[in-house]
Design a protein around this motif. Structure first.
Motif, PDB file in Angstrom:
ATOM      1  N   ASP A 133       1.034  -1.234   0.086  1.00 46.51           N
ATOM      2  CA  ASP A 133       0.027  -0.087   0.211  1.00 46.51           C
ATOM      3  C   ASP A 133       0.855   1.188  -0.054  1.00 46.51           C
ATOM      4  OD1 ASP A 133      -2.495  -1.328   0.166  1.00 46.51           O
ATOM      5  OD2 ASP A 133      -2.206  -1.896   2.227  1.00 46.51           O
ATOM      6  N   TRP A 134       0.405   2.250  -0.661  1.00 47.94           N
ATOM      7  CA  TRP A 134       1.156   3.758  -0.510  1.00 47.94           C
ATOM      8  C   TRP A 134       1.004   4.152   0.740  1.00 47.94           C
ATOM      9  CZ3 TRP A 134       4.451   4.597  -4.352  1.00 47.94           C
ATOM     10  CH2 TRP A 134       4.131   3.976  -5.514  1.00 47.94           C
ATOM     11  N   THR A 135       2.133   4.554   1.493  1.00 52.26           N
ATOM     12  CA  THR A 135       2.227   4.816   2.802  1.00 52.26           C
ATOM     13  C   THR A 135       3.265   6.092   2.759  1.00 52.26           C
ATOM     14  OG1 THR A 135       1.933   2.556   3.315  1.00 52.26           O
ATOM     15  CG2 THR A 135       2.976   3.949   5.007  1.00 52.26           C
ATOM     16  N   CYS A 136       3.011   6.928   3.644  1.00 54.78           N
ATOM     17  CA  CYS A 136       3.602   8.185   4.069  1.00 54.78           C
ATOM     18  C   CYS A 136       4.580   7.486   5.194  1.00 54.78           C
ATOM     19  CB  CYS A 136       3.136   9.257   4.618  1.00 54.78           C
ATOM     20  SG  CYS A 136       2.196  10.160   3.082  1.00 54.78           S
ATOM     21  N   VAL A 137       5.841   7.807   5.228  1.00 58.30           N
ATOM     22  CA  VAL A 137       6.862   7.140   6.269  1.00 58.30           C
ATOM     23  C   VAL A 137       7.192   8.560   7.106  1.00 58.30           C
ATOM     24  CG1 VAL A 137       8.669   5.924   7.083  1.00 58.30           C
ATOM     25  CG2 VAL A 137       7.326   5.567   4.799  1.00 58.30           C
ATOM     26  N   GLU A 138       6.636   8.812   8.146  1.00 57.89           N
ATOM     27  CA  GLU A 138       6.885  10.004   9.050  1.00 57.89           C
ATOM     28  C   GLU A 138       8.081   9.578  10.211  1.00 57.89           C
ATOM     29  OE1 GLU A 138       3.054  11.479  10.612  1.00 57.89           O
ATOM     30  OE2 GLU A 138       2.250  12.105   8.301  1.00 57.89           O
ATOM     31  N   VAL A 180      13.780  -0.768   0.917  1.00 62.92           N
ATOM     32  CA  VAL A 180      14.110   0.049   1.958  1.00 62.92           C
ATOM     33  C   VAL A 180      13.465  -0.494   3.298  1.00 62.92           C
ATOM     34  CG1 VAL A 180      14.069   2.341   3.076  1.00 62.92           C
ATOM     35  CG2 VAL A 180      14.097   2.118   0.597  1.00 62.92           C
ATOM     36  N   LYS A 181      14.168  -0.765   4.232  1.00 67.55           N
ATOM     37  CA  LYS A 181      13.789  -1.131   5.435  1.00 67.55           C
ATOM     38  C   LYS A 181      14.600  -0.444   6.536  1.00 67.55           C
ATOM     39  CE  LYS A 181      15.516  -5.449   4.805  1.00 67.55           C
ATOM     40  NZ  LYS A 181      15.636  -6.942   5.155  1.00 67.55           N
ATOM     41  N   VAL A 182      13.441   0.365   7.431  1.00 70.92           N
ATOM     42  CA  VAL A 182      14.096   1.140   8.662  1.00 70.92           C
ATOM     43  C   VAL A 182      13.091   0.683   9.738  1.00 70.92           C
ATOM     44  CG1 VAL A 182      14.514   3.090   6.999  1.00 70.92           C
ATOM     45  CG2 VAL A 182      11.981   2.860   7.877  1.00 70.92           C
ATOM     46  N   PRO A 183      13.833   1.038  10.958  1.00 71.36           N
ATOM     47  CA  PRO A 183      13.397   0.544  12.198  1.00 71.36           C
ATOM     48  C   PRO A 183      11.938   1.129  12.486  1.00 71.36           C
ATOM     49  CG  PRO A 183      15.667   1.210  12.522  1.00 71.36           C
ATOM     50  CD  PRO A 183      15.285   1.536  11.179  1.00 71.36           C
ATOM     51  N   ALA A 184      10.779   0.087  12.760  1.00 72.07           N
ATOM     52  CA  ALA A 184       9.716   0.575  12.756  1.00 72.07           C
ATOM     53  C   ALA A 184       9.174   1.531  13.965  1.00 72.07           C
ATOM     54  CB  ALA A 184       8.856  -0.661  13.016  1.00 72.07           C
ATOM     55  N   SER A 185      10.272   1.270  14.933  1.00 71.82           N
ATOM     56  CA  SER A 185      10.148   2.492  16.292  1.00 71.82           C
ATOM     57  C   SER A 185      10.439   3.734  15.935  1.00 71.82           C
ATOM     58  CB  SER A 185      11.091   1.781  17.322  1.00 71.82           C
ATOM     59  OG  SER A 185      12.443   1.829  17.014  1.00 71.82           O
ATOM     60  N   LYS A 186      11.209   4.051  14.763  1.00 67.28           N
ATOM     61  CA  LYS A 186      11.673   5.324  14.370  1.00 67.28           C
ATOM     62  C   LYS A 186      10.833   6.177  13.549  1.00 67.28           C
ATOM     63  CE  LYS A 186      16.538   4.427  15.848  1.00 67.28           C
ATOM     64  NZ  LYS A 186      18.152   4.387  15.568  1.00 67.28           N
ATOM     65  N   VAL A 187       9.810   5.306  12.962  1.00 70.63           N
ATOM     66  CA  VAL A 187       8.946   6.073  11.983  1.00 70.63           C
ATOM     67  C   VAL A 187       7.436   5.719  12.284  1.00 70.63           C
ATOM     68  CG1 VAL A 187      10.584   5.886  10.244  1.00 70.63           C
ATOM     69  CG2 VAL A 187       9.061   3.806  10.565  1.00 70.63           C
ATOM     70  N   ARG A 188       6.608   6.569  11.879  1.00 74.42           N
ATOM     71  CA  ARG A 188       5.193   6.382  11.730  1.00 74.42           C
ATOM     72  C   ARG A 188       4.730   6.235  10.374  1.00 74.42           C
ATOM     73  NH1 ARG A 188       4.345   9.976  14.904  1.00 74.42           N
ATOM     74  NH2 ARG A 188       3.960  11.667  13.486  1.00 74.42           N
ATOM     75  N   LEU A 189       3.869   5.003  10.360  1.00 67.94           N
ATOM     76  CA  LEU A 189       3.272   4.705   8.715  1.00 67.94           C
ATOM     77  C   LEU A 189       1.879   5.133   8.697  1.00 67.94           C
ATOM     78  CD1 LEU A 189       4.724   0.951   8.218  1.00 67.94           C
ATOM     79  CD2 LEU A 189       5.661   3.010   7.627  1.00 67.94           C
ATOM     80  N   VAL A 190       2.007   5.951   7.831  1.00 63.44           N
ATOM     81  CA  VAL A 190       0.322   6.849   7.509  1.00 63.44           C
ATOM     82  C   VAL A 190      -0.163   6.385   6.366  1.00 63.44           C
ATOM     83  CG1 VAL A 190      -0.807   8.704   7.566  1.00 63.44           C
ATOM     84  CG2 VAL A 190       1.059   8.661   9.325  1.00 63.44           C
ATOM     85  N   PRO A 191      -1.257   5.953   6.027  1.00 62.58           N
ATOM     86  CA  PRO A 191      -1.829   5.633   4.558  1.00 62.58           C
ATOM     87  C   PRO A 191      -1.682   6.845   3.867  1.00 62.58           C
ATOM     88  CG  PRO A 191      -3.068   4.703   6.236  1.00 62.58           C
ATOM     89  CD  PRO A 191      -2.061   5.526   7.351  1.00 62.58           C
TER      90      PRO A 191
END
Length: 202
Positions: A133-138, A180-191
């Motif tokens: 899904d298209w997701t903003c990675v904040e 791309v793989k980034v630590p999930a604890s350091k980003v917020r995934l927003v649809p």
């Protein structure tokens, strides 16, 4: 013997789940990901295994023909014929080749549909429980403090998200054509509404 039926059912289910991992493994490899990067529920692995068995059924037509020929004692399947072994060997090679082709083609077509959708900016199709899904990675920390795998994170644009697995947000950078793989604890995934959305970023 009351334990036999539950045991058989458990073994059958586990075998189906294992077989279902084949398609998911090939799909993940198409995006340079590990199978563990795709968090797929067992029920979807069972569905993938059923698809795998469907593909195998086409390839098994040759061995089935061989069995029928031997049963009916056709001359080309009679034991002792000089070319019987050669025919059997050729049939085995053909069966393996057809099976490999069908399985690779099924995964390859799914990979192609997903990457082409990413290039167009449209929504990719699902693949047995995997729904990019298209997701903003904040980032929840400064972006330059985020270490991960793949190209540097650009919080201003959407990524295709494969979800979270192993503590990482698993993404696909459509512009770079890389995972791309980034630590999930350091980003917020927003649809995101689509690939052309401008994300809020930091």
């Amino acid at each position: 013997m009351a334990w036999a039926v539950p045991l058989a059912a458990t073994l059958s289910l586990s075998t189906l789940v294992t077989a279902g991992s084949v398609l998911h493994t090939l799909y993940a490899a198409g995006f340079e990901l590990d199978p563990s990067d795709l968090d797929v529920s067992p029920i979807w692995k069972v569905f993938a295994a059923a698809k795998l068995l469907e593909l195998l059924s086409f390839a098994l037509a040759l061995p089935a023909w061989w069995g029928v020929a031997r049963h009916r004692h056709h001359f080309y399947a009679l034991p002792g014929e000089s070319f019987s072994f050669v025919l059997w060997f050729a049939m085995t090679i053909a069966t393996v080749t057809v099976t490999a082709y069908l399985v690779l083609a099924a995964a390859g077509q799914a990979i192609t549909r997903t990457t082409e959708a990413a290039e167009r900016g449209t929504d990719p199709p699902p693949f047995f429980g995997v729904q990019p899904d298209w997701t903003c990675v904040e980032p929840v920390v400064p972006a330059d403090k985020i270490s991960g795998e793949g190209p540097p994170l650009d919080p201003a644009r959407p990524y295709l998200s494969f979800g979270v697995a192993g503590g990482n947000a698993v993404l696909w950078d459509a512009e770079a054509g890389e995972a791309v793989k980034v630590p999930a604890s350091k980003v917020r995934l927003v649809p995101a509404e689509g690939a052309d959305q401008v994300c809020r970023g930091v």
